[in-house]
Design a protein around this motif. Structure first.
Motif, PDB file in Angstrom:
ATOM      1  N   ASN C  59       0.873  -1.181   0.000  1.00 20.89           N
ATOM      2  CA  ASN C  59       0.000   0.000   0.000  1.00 20.89           C
ATOM      3  C   ASN C  59       0.915   1.239   0.000  1.00 20.89           C
ATOM      4  O   ASN C  59       2.140   1.102   0.073  1.00 20.89           O
ATOM      5  CB  ASN C  59      -0.935  -0.023   1.213  1.00 20.89           C
ATOM      6  CG  ASN C  59      -0.192  -0.062   2.522  1.00 20.89           C
ATOM      7  OD1 ASN C  59       0.903   0.485   2.623  1.00 20.89           O
ATOM      8  ND2 ASN C  59      -0.748  -0.712   3.521  1.00 20.89           N
ATOM      9  N   PRO C  60       0.345   2.427  -0.076  1.00 23.33           N
ATOM     10  CA  PRO C  60       1.204   3.622  -0.119  1.00 23.33           C
ATOM     11  C   PRO C  60       2.061   3.790   1.141  1.00 23.33           C
ATOM     12  O   PRO C  60       3.052   4.513   1.113  1.00 23.33           O
ATOM     13  CB  PRO C  60       0.192   4.772  -0.245  1.00 23.33           C
ATOM     14  CG  PRO C  60      -1.008   4.159  -0.882  1.00 23.33           C
ATOM     15  CD  PRO C  60      -1.080   2.766  -0.327  1.00 23.33           C
ATOM     16  N   LEU C  61       1.699   3.104   2.232  1.00 21.44           N
ATOM     17  CA  LEU C  61       2.483   3.196   3.464  1.00 21.44           C
ATOM     18  C   LEU C  61       3.642   2.206   3.472  1.00 21.44           C
ATOM     19  O   LEU C  61       4.448   2.194   4.394  1.00 21.44           O
ATOM     20  CB  LEU C  61       1.586   2.953   4.683  1.00 21.44           C
ATOM     21  CG  LEU C  61       0.292   3.781   4.751  1.00 21.44           C
ATOM     22  CD1 LEU C  61      -0.556   3.357   5.945  1.00 21.44           C
ATOM     23  CD2 LEU C  61       0.607   5.274   4.810  1.00 21.44           C
ATOM     24  N   GLY C  62       3.698   1.324   2.473  1.00 21.59           N
ATOM     25  CA  GLY C  62       4.828   0.411   2.368  1.00 21.59           C
ATOM     26  C   GLY C  62       4.607  -0.955   2.994  1.00 21.59           C
ATOM     27  O   GLY C  62       5.478  -1.822   2.910  1.00 21.59           O
ATOM     28  N   THR C  63       3.461  -1.174   3.638  1.00 24.74           N
ATOM     29  CA  THR C  63       3.148  -2.507   4.162  1.00 24.74           C
ATOM     30  C   THR C  63       2.157  -3.198   3.221  1.00 24.74           C
ATOM     31  O   THR C  63       1.689  -2.609   2.254  1.00 24.74           O
ATOM     32  CB  THR C  63       2.565  -2.400   5.583  1.00 24.74           C
ATOM     33  OG1 THR C  63       1.396  -1.576   5.548  1.00 24.74           O
ATOM     34  CG2 THR C  63       3.581  -1.801   6.553  1.00 24.74           C
ATOM     35  N   THR C  64       1.862  -4.458   3.507  1.00 25.18           N
ATOM     36  CA  THR C  64       0.975  -5.210   2.620  1.00 25.18           C
ATOM     37  C   THR C  64      -0.421  -4.575   2.610  1.00 25.18           C
ATOM     38  O   THR C  64      -1.008  -4.333   3.664  1.00 25.18           O
ATOM     39  CB  THR C  64       0.888  -6.676   3.085  1.00 25.18           C
ATOM     40  OG1 THR C  64       2.211  -7.241   3.019  1.00 25.18           O
ATOM     41  CG2 THR C  64      -0.038  -7.484   2.198  1.00 25.18           C
TER      42      THR C  64
ATOM     43  N   GLY D  14      -1.620  14.906   4.213  1.00 26.94           N
ATOM     44  CA  GLY D  14      -2.045  13.698   3.521  1.00 26.94           C
ATOM     45  C   GLY D  14      -2.452  13.988   2.091  1.00 26.94           C
ATOM     46  O   GLY D  14      -2.127  13.223   1.167  1.00 26.94           O
ATOM     47  N   LEU D  15      -3.130  15.104   1.884  1.00 27.20           N
ATOM     48  CA  LEU D  15      -3.571  15.461   0.532  1.00 27.20           C
ATOM     49  C   LEU D  15      -2.369  15.693  -0.381  1.00 27.20           C
ATOM     50  O   LEU D  15      -2.331  15.214  -1.527  1.00 27.20           O
ATOM     51  CB  LEU D  15      -4.447  16.719   0.610  1.00 27.20           C
ATOM     52  CG  LEU D  15      -5.146  17.183  -0.666  1.00 27.20           C
ATOM     53  CD1 LEU D  15      -6.026  16.085  -1.243  1.00 27.20           C
ATOM     54  CD2 LEU D  15      -5.980  18.429  -0.377  1.00 27.20           C
ATOM     55  N   GLU D  16      -1.337  16.369   0.146  1.00 33.43           N
ATOM     56  CA  GLU D  16      -0.132  16.611  -0.664  1.00 33.43           C
ATOM     57  C   GLU D  16       0.619  15.317  -0.951  1.00 33.43           C
ATOM     58  O   GLU D  16       1.124  15.110  -2.053  1.00 33.43           O
ATOM     59  CB  GLU D  16       0.792  17.600   0.076  1.00 33.43           C
ATOM     60  CG  GLU D  16       0.237  19.015   0.145  1.00 33.43           C
ATOM     61  CD  GLU D  16       0.982  19.911   1.141  1.00 33.43           C
ATOM     62  OE1 GLU D  16       0.970  21.129   0.932  1.00 33.43           O
ATOM     63  OE2 GLU D  16       1.548  19.382   2.132  1.00 33.43           O
ATOM     64  N   VAL D  17       0.690  14.444   0.049  1.00 31.06           N
ATOM     65  CA  VAL D  17       1.380  13.166  -0.152  1.00 31.06           C
ATOM     66  C   VAL D  17       0.715  12.393  -1.291  1.00 31.06           C
ATOM     67  O   VAL D  17       1.384  11.882  -2.198  1.00 31.06           O
ATOM     68  CB  VAL D  17       1.343  12.310   1.135  1.00 31.06           C
ATOM     69  CG1 VAL D  17       1.732  10.859   0.846  1.00 31.06           C
ATOM     70  CG2 VAL D  17       2.246  12.903   2.205  1.00 31.06           C
ATOM     71  N   LEU D  18      -0.615  12.312  -1.271  1.00 29.95           N
ATOM     72  CA  LEU D  18      -1.314  11.520  -2.268  1.00 29.95           C
ATOM     73  C   LEU D  18      -1.229  12.162  -3.650  1.00 29.95           C
ATOM     74  O   LEU D  18      -1.060  11.467  -4.652  1.00 29.95           O
ATOM     75  CB  LEU D  18      -2.779  11.325  -1.852  1.00 29.95           C
ATOM     76  CG  LEU D  18      -2.948  10.378  -0.653  1.00 29.95           C
ATOM     77  CD1 LEU D  18      -4.380  10.433  -0.121  1.00 29.95           C
ATOM     78  CD2 LEU D  18      -2.600   8.945  -1.041  1.00 29.95           C
ATOM     79  N   ARG D  19      -1.316  13.496  -3.704  1.00 33.92           N
ATOM     80  CA  ARG D  19      -1.212  14.155  -5.008  1.00 33.92           C
ATOM     81  C   ARG D  19       0.196  14.007  -5.572  1.00 33.92           C
ATOM     82  O   ARG D  19       0.370  13.838  -6.781  1.00 33.92           O
ATOM     83  CB  ARG D  19      -1.604  15.628  -4.884  1.00 33.92           C
ATOM     84  CG  ARG D  19      -3.115  15.776  -4.726  1.00 33.92           C
ATOM     85  CD  ARG D  19      -3.545  17.227  -4.843  1.00 33.92           C
ATOM     86  NE  ARG D  19      -5.009  17.312  -4.936  1.00 33.92           N
ATOM     87  CZ  ARG D  19      -5.723  18.361  -4.558  1.00 33.92           C
ATOM     88  NH1 ARG D  19      -5.115  19.434  -4.068  1.00 33.92           N
ATOM     89  NH2 ARG D  19      -7.031  18.360  -4.677  1.00 33.92           N
ATOM     90  N   THR D  20       1.193  14.067  -4.701  1.00 33.61           N
ATOM     91  CA  THR D  20       2.569  13.872  -5.155  1.00 33.61           C
ATOM     92  C   THR D  20       2.757  12.448  -5.670  1.00 33.61           C
ATOM     93  O   THR D  20       3.370  12.216  -6.714  1.00 33.61           O
ATOM     94  CB  THR D  20       3.541  14.148  -3.987  1.00 33.61           C
ATOM     95  OG1 THR D  20       3.345  15.483  -3.547  1.00 33.61           O
ATOM     96  CG2 THR D  20       4.984  13.942  -4.408  1.00 33.61           C
ATOM     97  N   ALA D  21       2.191  11.487  -4.942  1.00 29.88           N
ATOM     98  CA  ALA D  21       2.338  10.083  -5.340  1.00 29.88           C
ATOM     99  C   ALA D  21       1.730   9.830  -6.719  1.00 29.88           C
ATOM    100  O   ALA D  21       2.203   8.995  -7.484  1.00 29.88           O
ATOM    101  CB  ALA D  21       1.687   9.174  -4.300  1.00 29.88           C
ATOM    102  N   MET D  22       0.671  10.592  -7.052  1.00 26.37           N
ATOM    103  CA  MET D  22       0.009  10.413  -8.349  1.00 26.37           C
ATOM    104  C   MET D  22       0.946  10.695  -9.516  1.00 26.37           C
ATOM    105  O   MET D  22       0.793  10.127 -10.590  1.00 26.37           O
ATOM    106  CB  MET D  22      -1.183  11.381  -8.474  1.00 26.37           C
ATOM    107  CG  MET D  22      -2.399  10.963  -7.705  1.00 26.37           C
ATOM    108  SD  MET D  22      -3.738  12.192  -7.912  1.00 26.37           S
ATOM    109  CE  MET D  22      -4.303  11.843  -9.591  1.00 26.37           C
TER     110      MET D  22
END
Lengths: 150, 150, 150, 150
Positions: C59-64, D14-22
């Motif tokens: 998952n995005p946190l790095g765990t399963t 959290g919003l920035e983390v997810l948008r960056t991950a995209m």
């Protein structure tokens, strides 16, 4: 007021059965009487019930027992499914899930529960429900799965 | 019998609190009184409660309302978690799921509910529960998630 | 090994279908192949499947990802119901609940999931499941409701 | 495109983390890559992800395995909670419930999942999610409970 002797529930749709029950003078005992449940609104796919908390609703921690919201949610979600069924079609609740958001004091707080159908199919249905307190704050929410007997 | 004036609940473990509550002569009102809940057994990680169905437990279909089993399961599962907590540690129920297996008549059937912890961690716990009728047949089962405050 | 061309699945009980599928050389693609699911044990009312975590399960946190345990639990609980059904009887999963107890690293941990029926009736069934890691620690548990088509 | 070497995820909401991950070019492996998950929309309290079914998503019955919708729902509901968290605040999923409404073929159907927060408190949050097919028909819906670490 309607007397239970003059109505034929089997010939009524679910919506008619529930609306008749709301105004029936001599209906049989019902958990709603024990808990003081009031039927605020009944329409196709949506019902709203309420009750006022009392000291005898307490859990051992002194707040309103989770069973009260579970009973309200089971009632409004199941009845929301019932309102969509034609005469002669039955249903039963297969499962219920409740999330508890906020503790409720037992000193006369009015809780209002709304149940709404999500999906009504041929053999199963699902619905969701929410309970709010007299300040409109979310107290609990849930979902249910029902089996339908056509 | 114990009087509520002579006990210090805050200094007791969860197991002691629940065992004291079982025998307290003048405890405050409690949903268990309203529904006739009997505390059959309380040990570490497991509790057994029962009640006898009554006509005023009916749902609109005339069988025992799903809220009764939900209340029993919420009680036994929550209390099973409580029995594992040391003095000064609190908990609250986050969510509850109930599966309904068998309809129960309202004419005096004894239901017995057993709650057992599955996992008790530092900040959360889970438990499961089962309700059987007086013939030992499964009536409902459930699981719960609790938050623990240390 | 059995070839899919030489077997008549419709004439088999659920237990026979699943046991045949375990050893079939040329079965159609299956999510079990994508995730590396191994069928450890299949008996009446109980199945055990396993898999080994991989970096692409993260998952995005790095765990399963929670979807891996949900997929395992859906599989073992549904198949445990399937093992109890006679030839010609079908089923589908109505709902699934999963509790997550412990995060699982993605670096090759073997997860073992066991599904067991709780109740198999005429039109519905329920089952429960547990997932443990390679040290026997509880990782997740769940319950399910299935509809049965006779 | 953003490189993972040039961003400090711990300093982001959290919003920035997810948008960056995209948009990150070299992010670590992720279950979304395995299943072809596309991040359609990420805003405060709501996320929309999609994927297209493939033959290797099949369950033994030949339709899309329930684990696919469970994975989608776990993702969108968990991420909807994540979008509401300030920098340095973590979360984990405690439980997930999924209702399955409609079977989905494995031949390239686009599924779109929307997750929305219901309640975000200090230590827990709940969210709900729905999955629809490319004709807008409801395929599955669910709810989740998350723990928040402040």
């Amino acid at each position: 007021m309607t007397s239970s002797e003059t109505v034929d529930l089997a010939a009524m749709s679910g919506l008619e059965v529930l609306r008749t029950a709301m105004t029936m003078a001599d209906r049989p005992p019902f958990i709603g009487d024990l808990l003081g449940i009031e039927l605020d609104e009944i329409e196709h796919g949506k019902v709203v019930f309420g009750l006022t908390t009392r000291p005898e609703f307490a859990n051992p921690l002194g707040t309103t027992h989770g069973g009260i919201c579970a009973t309200l949610l089971d009632s409004v979600m199941g009845c929301s499914v019932h309102t969509t069924l034609e005469a002669g079609v039955g249903y039963t609740t297969l499962e219920l899930k409740v999330n508890y958001i906020r503790a409720v004091p037992t000193n006369g707080r009015r809780l209002t529960a709304t149940g709404t159908t999500i999906h009504v199919g041929r053999t199963t249905a699902t619905a969701e429900g929410r309970v709010v307190d007299d300040q409109g704050r979310l107290v609990a929410h849930g979902t249910t799965t029902c089996a339908i007997f056509r």
